[in-house]
Write a protein that holds these residues in place. Structure first.
Motif, PDB file in Angstrom:
ATOM      1  N   PHE A  11     -10.048  -8.017 -13.541  1.00 12.78           N
ATOM      2  CA  PHE A  11     -10.104  -6.577 -13.224  1.00 12.78           C
ATOM      3  C   PHE A  11      -8.827  -5.914 -13.734  1.00 12.78           C
ATOM      4  O   PHE A  11      -8.011  -5.425 -12.943  1.00 12.78           O
ATOM      5  CB  PHE A  11     -10.264  -6.368 -11.717  1.00 12.78           C
ATOM      6  N   PRO A  12      -8.625  -5.905 -15.051  1.00 14.07           N
ATOM      7  CA  PRO A  12      -7.353  -5.404 -15.604  1.00 14.07           C
ATOM      8  C   PRO A  12      -7.128  -3.934 -15.274  1.00 14.07           C
ATOM      9  O   PRO A  12      -8.022  -3.094 -15.402  1.00 14.07           O
ATOM     10  CB  PRO A  12      -7.523  -5.622 -17.110  1.00 14.07           C
ATOM     11  N   GLY A  13      -5.902  -3.659 -14.807  1.00 16.52           N
ATOM     12  CA  GLY A  13      -5.499  -2.283 -14.544  1.00 16.52           C
ATOM     13  C   GLY A  13      -6.043  -1.690 -13.272  1.00 16.52           C
ATOM     14  O   GLY A  13      -5.756  -0.531 -12.956  1.00 16.52           O
ATOM     15  N   THR A  14      -6.826  -2.463 -12.503  1.00 19.20           N
ATOM     16  CA  THR A  14      -7.406  -1.945 -11.261  1.00 19.20           C
ATOM     17  C   THR A  14      -6.570  -2.436 -10.092  1.00 19.20           C
ATOM     18  O   THR A  14      -6.565  -3.624  -9.778  1.00 19.20           O
ATOM     19  CB  THR A  14      -8.865  -2.411 -11.105  1.00 19.20           C
ATOM     20  N   LYS A  15      -5.865  -1.525  -9.426  1.00 16.42           N
ATOM     21  CA  LYS A  15      -4.933  -1.889  -8.371  1.00 16.42           C
ATOM     22  C   LYS A  15      -5.674  -2.070  -7.049  1.00 16.42           C
ATOM     23  O   LYS A  15      -6.475  -1.225  -6.653  1.00 16.42           O
ATOM     24  CB  LYS A  15      -3.873  -0.790  -8.237  1.00 16.42           C
ATOM     25  N   TRP A  16      -5.381  -3.175  -6.386  1.00 16.98           N
ATOM     26  CA  TRP A  16      -5.976  -3.436  -5.070  1.00 16.98           C
ATOM     27  C   TRP A  16      -4.937  -4.125  -4.197  1.00 16.98           C
ATOM     28  O   TRP A  16      -4.565  -5.269  -4.440  1.00 16.98           O
ATOM     29  CB  TRP A  16      -7.219  -4.309  -5.200  1.00 16.98           C
ATOM     30  N   THR A  17      -4.442  -3.413  -3.196  1.00 14.97           N
ATOM     31  CA  THR A  17      -3.509  -3.962  -2.221  1.00 14.97           C
ATOM     32  C   THR A  17      -3.943  -3.504  -0.837  1.00 14.97           C
ATOM     33  O   THR A  17      -4.793  -2.616  -0.692  1.00 14.97           O
ATOM     34  CB  THR A  17      -2.064  -3.499  -2.472  1.00 14.97           C
ATOM     35  N   GLU A  18      -3.332  -4.079   0.181  1.00 19.97           N
ATOM     36  CA  GLU A  18      -3.623  -3.602   1.534  1.00 19.97           C
ATOM     37  C   GLU A  18      -3.193  -2.150   1.699  1.00 19.97           C
ATOM     38  O   GLU A  18      -3.816  -1.384   2.440  1.00 19.97           O
ATOM     39  CB  GLU A  18      -2.926  -4.489   2.558  1.00 19.97           C
ATOM     40  N   GLY A  19      -2.112  -1.785   1.013  1.00 20.53           N
ATOM     41  CA  GLY A  19      -1.635  -0.407   1.113  1.00 20.53           C
ATOM     42  C   GLY A  19      -2.567   0.592   0.468  1.00 20.53           C
ATOM     43  O   GLY A  19      -2.781   1.689   1.003  1.00 20.53           O
ATOM     44  N   THR A  20      -3.160   0.225  -0.689  1.00 16.94           N
ATOM     45  CA  THR A  20      -4.028   1.177  -1.389  1.00 16.94           C
ATOM     46  C   THR A  20      -5.306   1.461  -0.622  1.00 16.94           C
ATOM     47  O   THR A  20      -5.945   2.498  -0.838  1.00 16.94           O
ATOM     48  CB  THR A  20      -4.384   0.671  -2.797  1.00 16.94           C
ATOM     49  N   VAL A  21      -5.713   0.551   0.271  1.00 14.88           N
ATOM     50  CA  VAL A  21      -6.930   0.786   1.052  1.00 14.88           C
ATOM     51  C   VAL A  21      -6.597   1.168   2.491  1.00 14.88           C
ATOM     52  O   VAL A  21      -7.490   1.209   3.350  1.00 14.88           O
ATOM     53  CB  VAL A  21      -7.865  -0.445   1.009  1.00 14.88           C
ATOM     54  N   ASN A  22      -5.303   1.414   2.755  1.00 20.07           N
ATOM     55  CA  ASN A  22      -4.854   1.921   4.060  1.00 20.07           C
ATOM     56  C   ASN A  22      -5.212   1.002   5.226  1.00 20.07           C
ATOM     57  O   ASN A  22      -5.610   1.469   6.302  1.00 20.07           O
ATOM     58  CB  ASN A  22      -5.430   3.330   4.305  1.00 20.07           C
ATOM     59  N   ASN A  23      -5.081  -0.308   5.015  1.00 27.32           N
ATOM     60  CA  ASN A  23      -5.265  -1.236   6.132  1.00 27.32           C
ATOM     61  C   ASN A  23      -4.147  -1.057   7.152  1.00 27.32           C
ATOM     62  O   ASN A  23      -2.988  -0.879   6.772  1.00 27.32           O
ATOM     63  CB  ASN A  23      -5.222  -2.687   5.639  1.00 27.32           C
TER      64      ASN A  23
END
Length: 470
Positions: A306-318
Motif C-alpha cells: 500500500f505505497p504512500g497510504t498512511k495508516w497509524t493509530e493516530g490517523t484513525v483517532n484511536n
C-alpha cells in the motif's frame, strides 16, 4: 493469560521421565563473559559455570568449549561456556554464547497439559539465550538480544508453522499507549499516545518508545514468490522469513480482537487473521470488509503493498489504551530432528527532542533499529543467507527405520567428515568416515531402540540428531 503451554527442560529421550528433566532444568544459567576470561586466567569457576548444562545424556548440549575433545562438559578439565573470545566465530554464530552477559535456558511443549491454548503438544524443544552488551553511549547499550533455537523432537513433520513474538509493553503508564510497525525494518513497536506520559508510572514529557526487530528467521519455502525478509529481492538463495505479520489486540474478552481463547484463536492471530477467522483489512480499525486484506496493522507508510497510504493509530483517532501486539514469521515446515534459529532484538529509545516519527521517540527508535541490525550483522556475519545454508547440515530418512537409513549431508566447505553413533546411554557404538554427500547407516549389530548420531568435521563443525530402530 490463563495458564501455561511450556515447561522446563529438553524433550525427554526414550527411557527418561519428562518430570525429572523438568526439575533438573528448572533454572536459568547467567554467565558473564568476564567470568570465563577470569577462569582462563586461573580464577575459580562460578557456580553457574560448574552447573552449566554443557552435556546432557552423554551428548553436547549447551554451547561449550571442549578442551579435551571428549564431548563431556567438565570445568575441572578446562571446559567452559562457549563465548568466542577471539571474535572470529569459526564454528558458526549459532554454536556460541554471545554478549558480555547472557542467560541460557531450555524448555519444551510436551512436559504437561497446554492450559493456556488448549492445543496439542508439537514435540518442540526450544533452547533460548538472552544476551546484552555494555556499550555506553550507543543504542546497543539499551538493547537486549534473544536467540531461539527450535528443534523438532517429534517423529512428525510440522507444516504451516508460525513463530510468534508477543509483547505487552506497558510503556510507563500502560493505559495510554499506541502500537505500530515498520514492515521494511521487520520492526514492531509501542509508543505513547501523546508527548506526555502522565499518570501512575508515567515517564512524563518526551516519553520513550520500545521496539522488537527480527534479525534472523527460519528458511523460507523455495519459490514462494514472496519477499520474506523485505530486502527488495524475491526467492533469493537462503532467504529467511522475518516479520510476516503484525497485529494488536485489546486486553478484553472479545472474539475478534481480544485476548485469544482456544488454539484456533491463537493460530489465527499468528497467521495474521482476526480471532473470528476474518482477514485484517487495511485502514480504519482493520475490520472493514470493503477494504483490501493486509498482514500488517498500523505500518504508517512502510507496507509495500500500500505505497504512500498512511495508516497509524493516530490517523484513525484511536483512543490510547493498554495494547498487546504480536509479530509473527511463517509459514515454514520442520521435519523430525530439524533445527531452526530465530533471533531478535528489543530496543528502548528516549528522544528528548521528539524528532520525527509517527509518535514520541519512534523516529529515534527506527534509527536505533538500523544501528542494531548493522551491529548484529557485523558481529554474526549473518546477512540474507542463513547460517544453516553456510555450514554443515544433515537429514536422515526414513526415521524410524528397520534395516537401513540414508543420511543426506550438505557440506558446503568440503570438510573431512566422520559419523559417530551413540546409544541412549551416550556410549559410542559405531564410527565411520564419510566420503560423499550421502551415507548409509546399516542396522548390522544395532538392536531396536533410540540412538543419537553426530557428524563431525575436521574444522570442528558438527551436526547431530537422533533416530529409532524398530
Amino acid at each position: 493469560q490463563t495458564g501455561n503451554d511450556f515447561w522446563p527442560g529438553p524433550v525427554a529421550p526414550s527411557g527418561m521421565l519428562q518430570s525429572t528433566l523438568c526439575n533438573q532444568f528448572d533454572q536459568i544459567w547467567k554467565i558473564n563473559k568476564q567470568d570465563v576470561i577470569d577462569f582462563l586466567s586461573g580464577s575459580p569457576a562460578t557456580t553457574a559455570m560448574t552447573t552449566y548444562p554443557g552435556t546432557f545424556n552423554g551428548q553436547p548440549f549447551a554451547p561449550f568449549f571442549d578442551a579435551n575433545n571428549n564431548n563431556l562438559y567438565d570445568v575441572t578439565q578446562g571446559d567452559y561456556p562457549y563465548f568466542d573470545l577471539s571474535g572470529q566465530y569459526n564454528n558458526g554464530w549459532n554454536n556460541y554464547l554471545h554478549g558480555d552477559q547472557c542467560l541460557w535456558w531450555v524448555f519444551n511443549d510436551v512436559g504437561n497439559l497446554h492450559t493456556e491454548t488448549g492445543g496439542a503438544p508439537l514435540g518442540i524443544e526450544i533452547r533460548e539465550e538472552a544476551y546484552s552488551y555494555s556499550l555506553p553511549g550507543t543504542a546497543i547499550d539499551y538493547t537486549t538480544f534473544y536467540q531461539y533455537t527450535l528443534i523438532n523432537n517429534s517423529n512428525t513433520t510440522i507444516s504451516n508453522m508460525y513463530f510468534g513474538q508477543w509483547a505487552d509493553a506497558d510503556l510507563g503508564n500502560y493505559s495510554d499507549d499506541y502500537v505500530g510497525c515498520d514492515v521494511m525494518r521487520n520492526l514492531g513497536y509501542c509508543y505513547n499516545g501523546d508527548n506526555d506520559d502522565n499518570g501512575i508510572s508515567g515517564y512524563g514529557l518526551n516519553p520513550p518508545s520500545i521496539g522488537i526487530r527480527f534479525l534472523q528467521g527460519p528458511l523460507a519455502p523455495q519459490g514462494d514468490g514472496i519477499d520474506n525478509n523485505h530486502d527488495g529481492a524475491i526467492d533469493e538463495a537462503g532467504e529467511q522469513i522475518l516479520m510476516s505479520g503484525f497485529l494488536y489486540y485489546e486486553n478484553v474478552s472479545r472474539t475478534q480482537n481480544g485476548n485469544p481463547n482456544g488454539f484456533n484463536h491463537y493460530y489465527d492471530y499468528l497467521k495474521g487473521f482476526w480471532g473470528n477467522g476474518q482477514p485484517i483489512t487495511y485502514g480504519e480499525d482493520g475490520f472493514n470488509p470493503l477494504n483490501p486484506p493486509c498482514k500488517y496493522m498500523y505500518p504508517d507508510t512502510t507496507d509495500p503493498a500500500f505505497p504512500g497510504t498512511k495508516w497509524t493509530e493516530g490517523t484513525v483517532n484511536n483512543p490510547p489504551g493498554d495494547r498487546r501486539f504480536l509479530m509473527s514469521c511463517g509459514p515454514f515446515s520442520m521435519q523430525p530432528g530439524e533445527i531452526q534459529t530465530i533471533s531478535l532484538a528489543v530496543i528502548w529509545v528516549r528522544d528528548s527532542n521528539n524528532t520525527g516519527g509517527v509518535g514520541p521517540s519512534v523516529g529515534a527508535l527506527q534509527n536505533a533499529a538500523d544501528s542494531v541490525k548493522s551491529f548484529f550483522v557485523q558481529q554474526s556475519g549473518l546477512t540474507s543467507v542463513t547460517e544453516q545454508e553456510q555450514l554443515l547440515s544433515v537429514m536422515l530418512f526414513p526415521n524410524p527405520f528397520n534395516s537401513s537409513a540414508t543420511l543426506a549431508i550438505k557440506n558446503p566447505l568440503n570438510e573431512m567428515l566422520t559419523l559417530k553413533i551413540y546409544d541412549s546411554r551416550g556410549v559410542l557404538v559405531k564410527s565411520q568416515n564419510i566420503i560423499s554427500d550421502k551415507c548409509i547407516i546399516n542396522r548390522s549389530t544395532l538392536s531396536n531402540g533410540l540412538y543419537f548420531y553426530k557428524v563431525e568435521s575436521n574444522k570442528q563443525h558438527y551436526a547431530s540428531g537422533k533416530f529409532i530402530i524398530e
